[in-house]
Design a protein around this motif. Structure first.
Motif, PDB file in Angstrom:
ATOM      1  N   ASN B   6      43.401 -24.745  45.879  1.00 57.83           N
ATOM      2  CA  ASN B   6      44.720 -24.378  45.371  1.00 57.83           C
ATOM      3  C   ASN B   6      44.881 -22.867  45.331  1.00 57.83           C
ATOM      4  N   LYS B  68      61.761 -32.489  35.593  1.00 54.02           N
ATOM      5  CA  LYS B  68      61.776 -32.029  36.986  1.00 54.02           C
ATOM      6  C   LYS B  68      61.499 -30.532  37.070  1.00 54.02           C
ATOM      7  N   THR B  69      61.800 -29.794  36.005  1.00 53.45           N
ATOM      8  CA  THR B  69      61.557 -28.351  36.007  1.00 53.45           C
ATOM      9  C   THR B  69      60.109 -28.052  36.310  1.00 53.45           C
ATOM     10  N   THR B  70      59.209 -28.642  35.543  1.00 57.19           N
ATOM     11  CA  THR B  70      57.789 -28.281  35.661  1.00 57.19           C
ATOM     12  C   THR B  70      56.970 -29.325  36.413  1.00 57.19           C
ATOM     13  N   GLN B  94      59.116 -38.999  40.616  1.00 53.27           N
ATOM     14  CA  GLN B  94      58.822 -38.254  39.391  1.00 53.27           C
ATOM     15  C   GLN B  94      58.529 -39.212  38.229  1.00 53.27           C
ATOM     16  N   VAL B  97      54.996 -40.482  38.473  1.00 53.34           N
ATOM     17  CA  VAL B  97      54.046 -39.462  38.011  1.00 53.34           C
ATOM     18  C   VAL B  97      53.983 -39.456  36.485  1.00 53.34           C
ATOM     19  N   ASP B 391      57.857 -25.391  41.560  1.00 55.31           N
ATOM     20  CA  ASP B 391      57.530 -26.295  42.668  1.00 55.31           C
ATOM     21  C   ASP B 391      56.791 -25.593  43.807  1.00 55.31           C
ATOM     22  N   LYS B 392      56.525 -24.309  43.660  1.00 56.49           N
ATOM     23  CA  LYS B 392      55.739 -23.590  44.649  1.00 56.49           C
ATOM     24  C   LYS B 392      54.267 -23.497  44.243  1.00 56.49           C
ATOM     25  N   TRP B 393      53.926 -24.105  43.118  1.00 54.77           N
ATOM     26  CA  TRP B 393      52.569 -23.995  42.586  1.00 54.77           C
ATOM     27  C   TRP B 393      52.009 -25.359  42.236  1.00 54.77           C
ATOM     28  N   ARG B 394      50.801 -25.650  42.691  1.00 54.39           N
ATOM     29  CA  ARG B 394      50.157 -26.925  42.362  1.00 54.39           C
ATOM     30  C   ARG B 394      49.334 -26.798  41.088  1.00 54.39           C
ATOM     31  N   THR B 411      50.691 -29.511  38.657  1.00 59.67           N
ATOM     32  CA  THR B 411      52.038 -30.020  38.892  1.00 59.67           C
ATOM     33  C   THR B 411      51.996 -31.149  39.925  1.00 59.67           C
ATOM     34  N   TYR B 412      53.020 -31.974  39.922  1.00 56.84           N
ATOM     35  CA  TYR B 412      53.094 -33.119  40.852  1.00 56.84           C
ATOM     36  C   TYR B 412      54.462 -33.149  41.525  1.00 56.84           C
ATOM     37  N   PHE B 413      54.676 -32.200  42.427  1.00 59.52           N
ATOM     38  CA  PHE B 413      55.955 -32.197  43.153  1.00 59.52           C
ATOM     39  C   PHE B 413      55.818 -33.011  44.429  1.00 59.52           C
TER      40      PHE B 413
END
Lengths: 413, 413
Positions: B6, B68-70, B94, B97, B391-394, B411-413
């Motif tokens: 990551n 959905k934000t985080t 979502q 998850v 959503d750019k970070w796992r 995160t789980y996008f």
């Protein structure tokens, strides 16, 4: 292993290999995938890989596709097997991912900055089979790299980045270049200069791009004559996804002979798009003699499929696809295919359908009151800017021409 | 488990639990993280959780923060333990998850469309402890849901979505509403109407928002009088992250008594931002009596930290942060803190530093020639729009006030 909690795939009870998933016989048209889903079309990807490699080979240059576009090691592998010289990447993290998946030659077309990033690269440089280059454009950075790599008894190969005023990184003039070369002279043995790099994509018109490329070739010849390069052949690298044809022409015309290896770095060609890169491709197909001769071009190979979820006004279909699912920074997604579950096959969408707005999780698609659109219909969207579409997906299904899932690709953003 | 590949964390030899990582004593200022990295400040997050819950409690309403934000189950858990009634989400994926991570009450503030998405929800509804609501705004969707859930012998709870002309989903007028209610009457037993939902955030001025909210309250009372709701109390839900104060006021003033549960759904308050949500927060702090009384506001709790990688022109610092790392759709990141490795602590950045452009992996930061900035300096950036940054970070590191990593959030996008 593919984890169950990824968006855009079917229901998995537990993690599974791509092979196990393929064995399930999932088909997009049978609604086996949870939409929205990003899908790649296998035949089209394969066509694009071959097209670009043929183009590159025709110029006698090397291809190091920019892997930041997809960050999908399976696709890197396909590019390498297709003839690529190496993979280009942008960050230490990306390099780590590629190395862990067996990539053995990486051009990091970026500066390497920061203790932890240097440490990551130093650790994988302990692998004697791993060949790695990154960029330098300042004496300060060269000094920092020299200190870090000298302390570890390691050697780092670098390319000197040239830049243009108003552009991104890269030395702007001879004075700056002289300072970096002086730092490199001090650092030799720890930081080894192997060539020159530039990124012409910060410029917008062909003439200034050609001028910049010629400056690169001149700089190359000068530094070569001065014996500054530790590598034989020395490297010169340029080319994003828009102007690779012009870079190939200019670099190939510079008459470097075998003393120089020319490495080009387009990335978006793999999936192509229907936005900026398609515009550029049309220019290339018209103006470039080799592309003209090939009688085909790159084809869009990535779709976002989703459902119509609401038709609250006669000319508005709200679709379940938003800024979380598709790039929106250089054009919105474009409706391409319309499929009603249970029908025989997807149809091309009418030309007047248009995405007018994306919110985080929704898209506004303009339709006409008379159109045959229903809630639950599936729409496949073409995209603009593959890079910022890929990074919204952790897994993408690869489909064959009958929309069957024939592979699953993981990304590592 | 946190996987090694990551971005934004330190070097891991193999996957590790958050606890194991915390045990390593990583500190941002000691350059233990590979930058760019997204970090959350623990004290600030905790402050925001408490602030919003106090605000919500003061109105006697319920909080279902938009997850959905985080998309970070650990943060959902923090919100639920802080008093939230449930978690709001936007897609079947979502919901899957959240359910897999122990969330037991979900409001999916969206339509449920498509065979696979319905199947996913139906499977987790088999869990008798899981309470779930989604939205309907068309007879077509109600009919599809009824067929799917009836076939499985399952029951789905829904809220009827109201919308406005020019807005997103939701019935626009009484005629549309009547059709959906008729479909719901047919579907009763498979699809149960439990209340009304609206999203006022598609409107831009307070007056039209208040008008819309009052329409929602009237519709609520009418459907209640007509005995349309299967739930006692019935639910009414509204509020994005910008206008939750106005929604709380209007819904609380509607005089519903105990027959109605009011559920608000802000999401961005958790990390807040320095863009649109800060502007809204200033309005709330000025105009809302409860917020005024609390004598504090939401604070930005999310930073992207990265390095200065190049200073090719006297007034340009190129930083290693791009569109892959931070939202750029409602304002660019803003420099907040400047830290030189080895110095004692971060300093506030001068007011004239400004991000003028983001490319995929790079940011252009405007500085002055006289500023003390060096390659390798670390900059912490505030952001606008948390959703499109998360959503750019796992993984995101959670830091204490000394910049020590005290938790790691997936995160789980």
């Amino acid at each position: 292993m593919i984890e169950p909690l990824n968006k855009g795939i079917g229901l998995l009870e537990q993690e599974a290999t791509a092979e196990e998933i393929v064995g399930r016989g999932w088909n997009l048209l049978r609604e086996d995938l949870s939409l929205p889903a990003a899908v790649l079309y296998r035949e089209r990807i394969e066509h694009n890989v071959k097209w670009m490699q043929r183009f590159i080979d025709a110029y006698g240059v090397k291809l190091a596709p920019h892997g930041k576009t997809t960050m999908a090691p399976k696709l890197f592998d396909m590019q390498l097997k297709g003839g690529a010289w190496g993979i280009t990447l942008a960050t230490a993290h990306q390099v780590l991912v590629a190395h862990a998946h067996g990539v053995r030659r990486v051009l990091m077309a970026n500066q390497l900055v920061g203790k932890q990033n240097m440490r990551m690269i130093a650790e994988i440089l302990a692998d004697p089979e791993f060949e790695f280059y990154c960029l330098v454009d300042s004496a300060a950075n060269v000094d920092q790299l020299a200190e870090h790599f000298r302390d570890r008894g390691a050697r780092l190969k670098v390319l000197l980045e040239l830049g243009v005023t108003g552009g991104r990184c890269g030395v702007r003039d001879d004075e700056q270049l002289k300072q970096v070369v002086a730092a490199l002279d001090r650092a030799r043995g720890s930081v080894d200069l192997c060539g020159i790099e530039l990124y012409e994509g910060v410029l917008k018109d062909e003439e200034s791009i050609r001028t910049f490329l010629r400056r690169g070739c001149e700089g190359m010849k000068r530094l070569m004559a001065e014996g500054e390069f530790s590598r034989q052949p020395a490297l010169i690298s340029g080319a994003g996804s828009a102007w690779y044809d012009v870079v190939a022409e200019e670099f190939a015309a510079a008459g470097f002979s075998d003393a120089v290896e020319i490495v080009l770095r387009p990335g978006c060609y793999l999936t192509h798009d229907v936005g900026n890169y398609e515009t550029q491709q049309q220019r290339i197909l018209k103006s470039n003699p080799i592309a003209r001769e090939m009688r085909s071009g790159l084809v869009p190979a990535l779709h976002i499929w989703t459902y119509v979820q609401s038709i609250p006004e006669p000319d508005l279909a709200v679709v379940a696809m938003g800024r979380r699912d598709a790039a929106f920074d250089s054009g919105l997604p474009k409706p391409a295919l319309h499929y009603r579950p249970g029908s025989s096959e997807p149809q091309a969408t009418p030309a007047h359908w248009e995405v007018t707005k994306l919110m985080d999780q929704h898209g506004y698609m303009k339709i006409s009151a008379a159109d045959d659109v229903r809630i639950g219909d599936m729409i496949g969207f073409d995209i603009s800017h593959p890079c910022l579409t890929f990074d919204k997906w952790r897994v993408l299904s690869v489909l064959d021409e009958s929309y069957k899932v024939v592979d699953v690709v993981k990304t590592y953003f």
